[in-house]
Design an enzyme around this catalytic site. Structure first.
Site, PDB file in Angstrom:
ATOM      1  CG  ASP A 198      -1.882   1.143   1.258  1.00 45.99           C
ATOM      2  OD1 ASP A 198      -2.105   1.742   0.187  1.00 45.99           O
ATOM      3  OD2 ASP A 198      -2.424   1.442   2.330  1.00 45.99           O
ATOM      4  CG  ASP A 258      -4.180   7.135  -4.349  1.00 43.80           C
ATOM      5  OD1 ASP A 258      -3.229   6.721  -3.662  1.00 43.80           O
ATOM      6  OD2 ASP A 258      -5.369   6.905  -4.064  1.00 43.80           O
TER       7      ASP A 258
END
Length: 415
Positions: free
Chosen positions: A107, A287
């Site tokens: 992540d 992102d």
């Protein structure tokens, strides 16, 4: 000789001034990652992406309000919980010596590394307990537990000494995985420890850099579009870029000065559909934790009209007929003086994976979604995973900039 390592993945950001491009020097060390598509319909993907976007804006606005009233320094960091996304990338990471292997979500939107959600953590000779508790609340999940210092092994030759890790005593919404490998900005760890609430936790990337394993504080990310749920489709390179994964030069742009996008990996760009401008130059973010390509509501409405798409009730995405898809024009992103073409095929969700998101096999669903807010808000787009499957991306912490480049898959017809 420059030292860096690559993290291989399995399926499931002002004008460029020609800065020196960090090139591959050594053979990369790779770590396989397996796909986990956690969706019961694409509406879940869209809703999760929009919830994540709202959280970005909310946290930045909260910081701005506190700065204005003098209750917070403008240099203060903000912590943004990451939504537990519909598409997850899992790495097998070793902790301790001898190492126990844990399946962790990779992540870039969070920075704490922790284990214990499913598989029990076992202390070894390298494990050192601290007096801190650690906890993180995510968009659709959470964990809390104890902080330990231990050895973390990503691959042979990619070993991190004395890495802070959380060991969960409780966790929510992490079924089927053991935790998270957080490779986001260090600032996001602030406030996650107790009683050491003002202490930042060095991430695995920080420690790789500090311990001399890598010599540049940046990450290069390569993804490839795929229509399979179990195929190698990319890599994360620590400390450099892999020249075999992109074509031409990397266009670097500084992180935007526009709030709230400047709190994240924010850039300025404009978007055209064919020759029609649908979003004038504005700020948004790049992102990896967002699945879709989200654009401001007014831009999305123009895009919807131009494509002729209709909202599909089952998936929440725009759906096209075969004729409409055959006539679909490219999107063009102007970033740092360079135009990046996002082809018609790139705009389609992989048709072989339609049923995994609640769609109908053979139908065409578009990965461009409504951000949920109008342009002019300071965060008017999110170039998410669907965008990054077509372009190489570099997140350069040292120089506070984002880089993008085309790849051999930019114009692929995979979908």
């Amino acid at each position: 000789m420059r030292s860096f390592f690559s993290l291989a993945l399995l399926l499931p950001s002002i004008l460029a001034i020609s800065p020196p491009v960090v090139q591959i020097r050594d053979s990369p060390i790779t770590l396989p990652i397996a796909v986990r598509i956690n969706a019961t319909g694409s509406a879940n993907i869209l809703e999760a992406d929009r919830a994540r976007a709202k959280l970005f804006i909310q946290k930045a606005q909260e910081k701005a309000a506190k700065v204005k009233t003098g209750t917070l320094s403008s240099d203060a960091v903000i912590g943004v919980p990451v939504t537990n996304g519909a598409v997850q990338y899992l790495a097998s990471v070793g902790v301790g010596s001898p190492a126990s292997q844990f399946s962790l979500i990779v992540d870039t939107g969070s920075s704490n590394t922790w284990v214990g959600a499913t598989k029990r953590f076992t202390e070894t000779s390298t494990t050192v307990a601290t007096t801190n508790r650690v906890s993180v609340t995510y968009g659709t999940g959470s964990f809390s537990g104890n902080e330990f210092i231990d050895q973390v092994t990503l691959a042979s030759g990619l070993v991190i000494k004395s890495q802070s890790i959380g060991v969960a005593t409780t966790s929510q919404d992490f079924q089927g995985v053991d935790g998270i490998l957080g490779i986001g900005p260090t600032d996001l760890t602030l406030g996650t420890l107790s009683p050491a609430t003002n202490t930042l936790i060095p991430t695995v990337v920080d420690n790789l850099f500090k311990q001399g394993t890598i010599t540049s504080d940046l990450i290069g990310i390569s993804f490839e579009p795929t229509n399979s749920a179990s195929v190698t489709n990319g890599e994360i390179t620590f400390g450099g870029t892999d020249a075999s994964k992109f074509t031409g030069a990397i266009t670097f742009v500084p992180v935007t000065s526009t709030s709230p996008a400047n709190e994240f990996w924010g850039i300025n760009q404009s978007i055209k559909f064919g020759t029609t401008t649908i979003l004038s130059t504005t700020a948004g973010i790049v992102d990896t934790g967002t699945t879709l390509l989200l654009i401001a509501t007014n831009a999305f409405n123009t895009y919807k009209t131009q494509t002729g798409g209709v909202l599909d009730n089952n998936t929440g995405l725009l759906r096209l007929t075969t004729t409409q898809f055959n006539n679909l024009k490219s999107l063009f992103f102007l970033i740092g003086g360079t135009t990046f073409e996002f082809t018609a095929n790139a705009q389609a969700w992989p048709r072989s994976l339609n049923t995994l998101i609640g769609g109908v096999s053979g139908s065409v669903y578009l990965i461009v979604g409504d951000l949920g807010t109008p342009s002019g808000e300071g965060l008017d787009f999110i170039n998410g995973q669907a965008f990054l499957e077509r372009f190489y991306s570099v997140f350069d912490t040292t120089n506070n900039r984002v880089g993008l480049a085309t790849t051999p898959f930019t114009t692929a017809t995979t979908n």
